[in-house]
Motif scaffolding. Structure first.
Motif, PDB file in Angstrom:
ATOM      1  N   HIS A  71       0.882  -1.084   0.142  1.00 19.25           N
ATOM      2  CA  HIS A  71      -0.221  -0.115  -0.112  1.00 19.25           C
ATOM      3  C   HIS A  71       0.865   1.485  -0.085  1.00 19.25           C
ATOM      4  O   HIS A  71       0.901   1.995   0.948  1.00 19.25           O
ATOM      5  N   GLY A  72       1.598   1.483  -1.101  1.00 24.25           N
ATOM      6  CA  GLY A  72       2.420   2.612  -1.253  1.00 24.25           C
ATOM      7  C   GLY A  72       3.258   2.991   0.063  1.00 24.25           C
ATOM      8  O   GLY A  72       4.153   2.445   0.583  1.00 24.25           O
ATOM      9  N   PRO A  73       2.639   4.374   0.522  1.00 22.87           N
ATOM     10  CA  PRO A  73       3.183   4.859   1.809  1.00 22.87           C
ATOM     11  C   PRO A  73       3.759   3.817   2.989  1.00 22.87           C
ATOM     12  O   PRO A  73       4.526   4.352   3.806  1.00 22.87           O
ATOM     13  N   GLU A  74       2.926   2.611   3.132  1.00 23.40           N
ATOM     14  CA  GLU A  74       3.303   1.868   4.053  1.00 23.40           C
ATOM     15  C   GLU A  74       4.498   1.400   3.910  1.00 23.40           C
ATOM     16  O   GLU A  74       5.217   0.614   4.860  1.00 23.40           O
ATOM     17  N   GLY A  75       5.280   1.354   2.685  1.00 19.68           N
ATOM     18  CA  GLY A  75       6.488   0.951   2.226  1.00 19.68           C
ATOM     19  C   GLY A  75       7.644   1.718   3.265  1.00 19.68           C
ATOM     20  O   GLY A  75       8.605   0.969   3.602  1.00 19.68           O
ATOM     21  N   PHE A  76       7.354   2.844   3.780  1.00 18.75           N
ATOM     22  CA  PHE A  76       8.415   3.536   4.520  1.00 18.75           C
ATOM     23  C   PHE A  76       8.863   2.689   5.717  1.00 18.75           C
ATOM     24  O   PHE A  76       9.947   2.385   6.099  1.00 18.75           O
ATOM     25  N   CYS A  77       7.589   2.163   6.421  1.00 22.17           N
ATOM     26  CA  CYS A  77       7.759   1.234   7.579  1.00 22.17           C
ATOM     27  C   CYS A  77       8.467  -0.205   7.033  1.00 22.17           C
ATOM     28  O   CYS A  77       9.376  -0.700   7.678  1.00 22.17           O
ATOM     29  N   GLY A  78       7.800  -0.898   6.037  1.00 14.78           N
ATOM     30  CA  GLY A  78       8.260  -2.092   5.461  1.00 14.78           C
ATOM     31  C   GLY A  78       9.625  -2.142   5.038  1.00 14.78           C
ATOM     32  O   GLY A  78      10.399  -3.115   5.399  1.00 14.78           O
ATOM     33  N   SER A  79       9.782  -0.945   4.605  1.00 13.15           N
ATOM     34  CA  SER A  79      11.427  -0.871   3.858  1.00 13.15           C
ATOM     35  C   SER A  79      12.250  -1.017   5.068  1.00 13.15           C
ATOM     36  O   SER A  79      13.531  -1.467   4.770  1.00 13.15           O
ATOM     37  N   GLY A  80      11.966  -0.015   6.238  1.00 14.31           N
ATOM     38  CA  GLY A  80      12.996   0.070   7.280  1.00 14.31           C
ATOM     39  C   GLY A  80      13.071  -1.342   7.932  1.00 14.31           C
ATOM     40  O   GLY A  80      14.304  -1.544   8.383  1.00 14.31           O
ATOM     41  N   CYS A  81      12.129  -2.002   8.036  1.00 13.26           N
ATOM     42  CA  CYS A  81      12.148  -3.344   8.713  1.00 13.26           C
ATOM     43  C   CYS A  81      12.935  -4.366   7.861  1.00 13.26           C
ATOM     44  O   CYS A  81      13.787  -5.078   8.384  1.00 13.26           O
ATOM     45  N   GLN A  82      12.943  -4.121   6.284  1.00 17.08           N
ATOM     46  CA  GLN A  82      13.721  -4.974   5.495  1.00 17.08           C
ATOM     47  C   GLN A  82      15.212  -4.727   5.460  1.00 17.08           C
ATOM     48  O   GLN A  82      16.056  -5.671   5.767  1.00 17.08           O
ATOM     49  N   VAL A  83      15.721  -3.347   5.734  1.00 22.03           N
ATOM     50  CA  VAL A  83      16.961  -2.845   5.722  1.00 22.03           C
ATOM     51  C   VAL A  83      17.517  -3.356   7.160  1.00 22.03           C
ATOM     52  O   VAL A  83      18.591  -3.953   7.270  1.00 22.03           O
ATOM     53  N   ALA A  84      16.677  -3.127   8.016  1.00 24.05           N
ATOM     54  CA  ALA A  84      17.098  -3.710   9.758  1.00 24.05           C
ATOM     55  C   ALA A  84      17.533  -4.960   9.464  1.00 24.05           C
ATOM     56  O   ALA A  84      18.417  -5.320  10.214  1.00 24.05           O
ATOM     57  N   LEU A  85      16.633  -5.663   9.067  1.00 24.03           N
ATOM     58  CA  LEU A  85      17.070  -7.281   9.032  1.00 24.03           C
ATOM     59  C   LEU A  85      18.181  -7.748   8.275  1.00 24.03           C
ATOM     60  O   LEU A  85      19.040  -8.461   8.687  1.00 24.03           O
ATOM     61  N   LEU A  86      18.379  -6.892   6.915  1.00 17.24           N
ATOM     62  CA  LEU A  86      19.760  -7.422   6.292  1.00 17.24           C
ATOM     63  C   LEU A  86      20.764  -6.825   6.994  1.00 17.24           C
ATOM     64  O   LEU A  86      21.979  -7.615   7.024  1.00 17.24           O
ATOM     65  N   HIS A 115       4.648   8.123  -5.006  1.00 14.84           N
ATOM     66  CA  HIS A 115       3.777   9.264  -5.328  1.00 14.84           C
ATOM     67  C   HIS A 115       2.871   9.533  -3.954  1.00 14.84           C
ATOM     68  O   HIS A 115       1.818  10.103  -4.178  1.00 14.84           O
ATOM     69  N   LEU A 116       3.008   8.807  -2.894  1.00 17.94           N
ATOM     70  CA  LEU A 116       2.403   8.684  -1.745  1.00 17.94           C
ATOM     71  C   LEU A 116       0.802   8.573  -1.932  1.00 17.94           C
ATOM     72  O   LEU A 116      -0.126   9.280  -1.618  1.00 17.94           O
ATOM     73  N   HIS A 117       0.422   7.228  -2.622  1.00 12.93           N
ATOM     74  CA  HIS A 117      -0.806   7.092  -2.952  1.00 12.93           C
ATOM     75  C   HIS A 117      -1.009   5.677  -2.188  1.00 12.93           C
ATOM     76  O   HIS A 117      -0.047   4.762  -2.487  1.00 12.93           O
ATOM     77  N   ASP A 329      -0.792  14.740   4.734  1.00 12.80           N
ATOM     78  CA  ASP A 329      -1.487  14.115   5.582  1.00 12.80           C
ATOM     79  C   ASP A 329      -1.589  12.618   5.373  1.00 12.80           C
ATOM     80  O   ASP A 329      -1.622  11.825   6.316  1.00 12.80           O
ATOM     81  N   LEU A 330      -1.250  12.049   4.200  1.00 12.08           N
ATOM     82  CA  LEU A 330      -1.463  10.834   3.927  1.00 12.08           C
ATOM     83  C   LEU A 330      -0.234   9.879   4.262  1.00 12.08           C
ATOM     84  O   LEU A 330      -0.549   8.976   4.946  1.00 12.08           O
ATOM     85  N   ARG A 331       0.737  10.634   4.136  1.00 17.73           N
ATOM     86  CA  ARG A 331       2.008  10.125   4.312  1.00 17.73           C
ATOM     87  C   ARG A 331       2.082   9.830   5.968  1.00 17.73           C
ATOM     88  O   ARG A 331       2.448   8.792   6.506  1.00 17.73           O
ATOM     89  N   ASP A 332       1.848  10.992   6.542  1.00 13.86           N
ATOM     90  CA  ASP A 332       1.737  10.809   8.103  1.00 13.86           C
ATOM     91  C   ASP A 332       0.629   9.826   8.625  1.00 13.86           C
ATOM     92  O   ASP A 332       0.870   9.378   9.802  1.00 13.86           O
ATOM     93  N   ALA A 333      -0.365   9.524   7.830  1.00 12.70           N
ATOM     94  CA  ALA A 333      -1.401   8.541   8.241  1.00 12.70           C
ATOM     95  C   ALA A 333      -0.710   6.979   8.134  1.00 12.70           C
ATOM     96  O   ALA A 333      -1.303   6.283   9.067  1.00 12.70           O
ATOM     97  N   PHE A 334       0.537   7.071   7.435  1.00 14.85           N
ATOM     98  CA  PHE A 334       1.063   5.660   7.182  1.00 14.85           C
ATOM     99  C   PHE A 334       2.191   5.470   7.862  1.00 14.85           C
ATOM    100  O   PHE A 334       2.831   4.304   7.723  1.00 14.85           O
TER     101      PHE A 334
END
Length: 364
Positions: A71-86, A115-117, A329-334
């Protein structure tokens, strides 16, 4: 993974997240593959792609998949988890000793991430798109009743729109309202939680990734990282798979696994989550699936910001200042861009990875 260092694994844009992921994968000598998204560019003019990093024996018997950015900007969190795991030497050594292969899928929905969608390039919610398009489309009759006040002609909504929503909630309850809006609909292409009428680019890409890396696996565990539902900073373990896999999920991950089909989850029982393609593409494997969902803002506030985002897609003529405010606002929601939240995320994600590794290790 102390929370004082938590921020360095996270990024402020899709382009930065992609660079950090590819650098961390390269440092770990992972096998990297890139699936470029032709015909679209990112918000900063950058190339868009889904990238994978694979560690372990090719065609391994046991495969752990961790995906981000469905879900797009939810990637900020998921990517951080993946980088931390590596970058987690202890966890990586445990995976290697256990003979468990690791497949990281970075940015399932690169367009939405950049695009933060929450939705993709065609306004499709990817967790409503992985259905059998050869069968009749799922029907959500309640959606037509709520769309007029969920996506009114102007934003912010008028008092009359708010009153219509209040009346609907009074009659059907908050759960009924949320189910009508979020379960998924296949009739309004520029509406909310639209599932599409054919497999999206991301759907086709994910299936080919799975066929390539999961064809020989007898046990697949898949954790798809999400944000935006539930209490702030809490990682809810949502079980999105078939009912017969729930006992195994509970055995691996504990009593706090919630299944939408049982009505106990923060998530609605949605049609077509990405992770369910494992049943199509890896029928030989036992699959243990989780949507790991980190809370951000109160649920209805998140939903209001999603409504604004969808409204904006209908109204590209909206003033620049309003467009910027809705995007922010959308980015801050996720994505809660603070040390405390990131520390909570990484701590819980690490526990889930360890539990999953233990579960896979014992699987016969």
């Amino acid at each position: 993974m102390h929370s004082t260092h938590a921020t360095r694994h996270f990024s402020g844009s899709y382009a930065e997240a992609r660079r950090k992921f590819l650098d961390a994968a390269s440092d770990r000598q992972a096998s990297v593959q890139t699936y470029p998204m032709d015909g679209h560019v990112g918000a900063l003019g950058e190339a868009l792609a889904t990238d994978t990093a694979y560690l372990g024996t090719p065609g391994a018997d046991k495969l752990l998949i961790v995906s981000s950015g469905t879900h797009g900007p939810e990637g900020f969190c998921g990517s951080g988890c993946q980088v931390a795991l590596l970058k987690d030497a202890d966890l990586m050594a445990r995976l290697e000793r256990a003979g468990v292969a690791l497949l990281l899928v970075h940015a399932v929905n690169p367009y939405g991430f950049s695009h933060l969608h929450r939705t993709n390039e065609d306004n499709i919610d990817l967790n409503r798109n992985h259905i059998d398009f050869g069968a009749p489309l799922p029907v959500n009759p309640a959606y037509a009743d709520v769309e007029p006040f969920v996506l009114p002609p102007q934003w912010p909504p008028t008092a009359a729109d708010d009153a219509a929503m209040a009346a609907y909630i009074e009659k059907h309850g908050v759960r009924g309202y949320r189910a009508a809006v979020t379960t998924g609909q296949y009739t309004s292409p520029d509406g909310v939680f639209y599932g599409g009428t054919a497999p999206s680019w991301s759907n086709r890409t994910m299936r080919s990734i799975l066929r390539q890396h999961g064809a020989a696996a007898r046990h697949v565990a898949w954790i798809d990282v999400h944000t935006g539902l539930g209490p702030y900073g809490h990682g809810e373990k949502i079980y999105p798979g078939r009912p017969d896999g729930l006992p195994r999920a509970l055995a691996w991950w504990g009593a706090d696994v919630f299944a939408p089909f049982e009505g106990t989850s923060a998530s609605a029982d949605v049609t077509g989550p990405v992770v369910t393609i494992v049943y199509d593409e890896c029928p030989q494997a036992s699959a243990t699936l989780m949507g790991l969902e980190f809370g951000t803002l109160p649920d209805l506030q998140v939903l209001d910001r999603l409504r604004a985002d969808t409204w904006l897609r209908r109204h590209p003529e909206a003033p620049d200042a309003q467009q910027r405010a809705i995007r922010r606002d959308l980015r801050d929601a996720f994505y809660c861009d603070n040390e405390e939240w990131k520390g909570m995320v990484l701590g819980q994600a690490r526990v889930v990875m360890l539990q999953t590794l233990q579960g896979l290790q014992k699987a016969v």
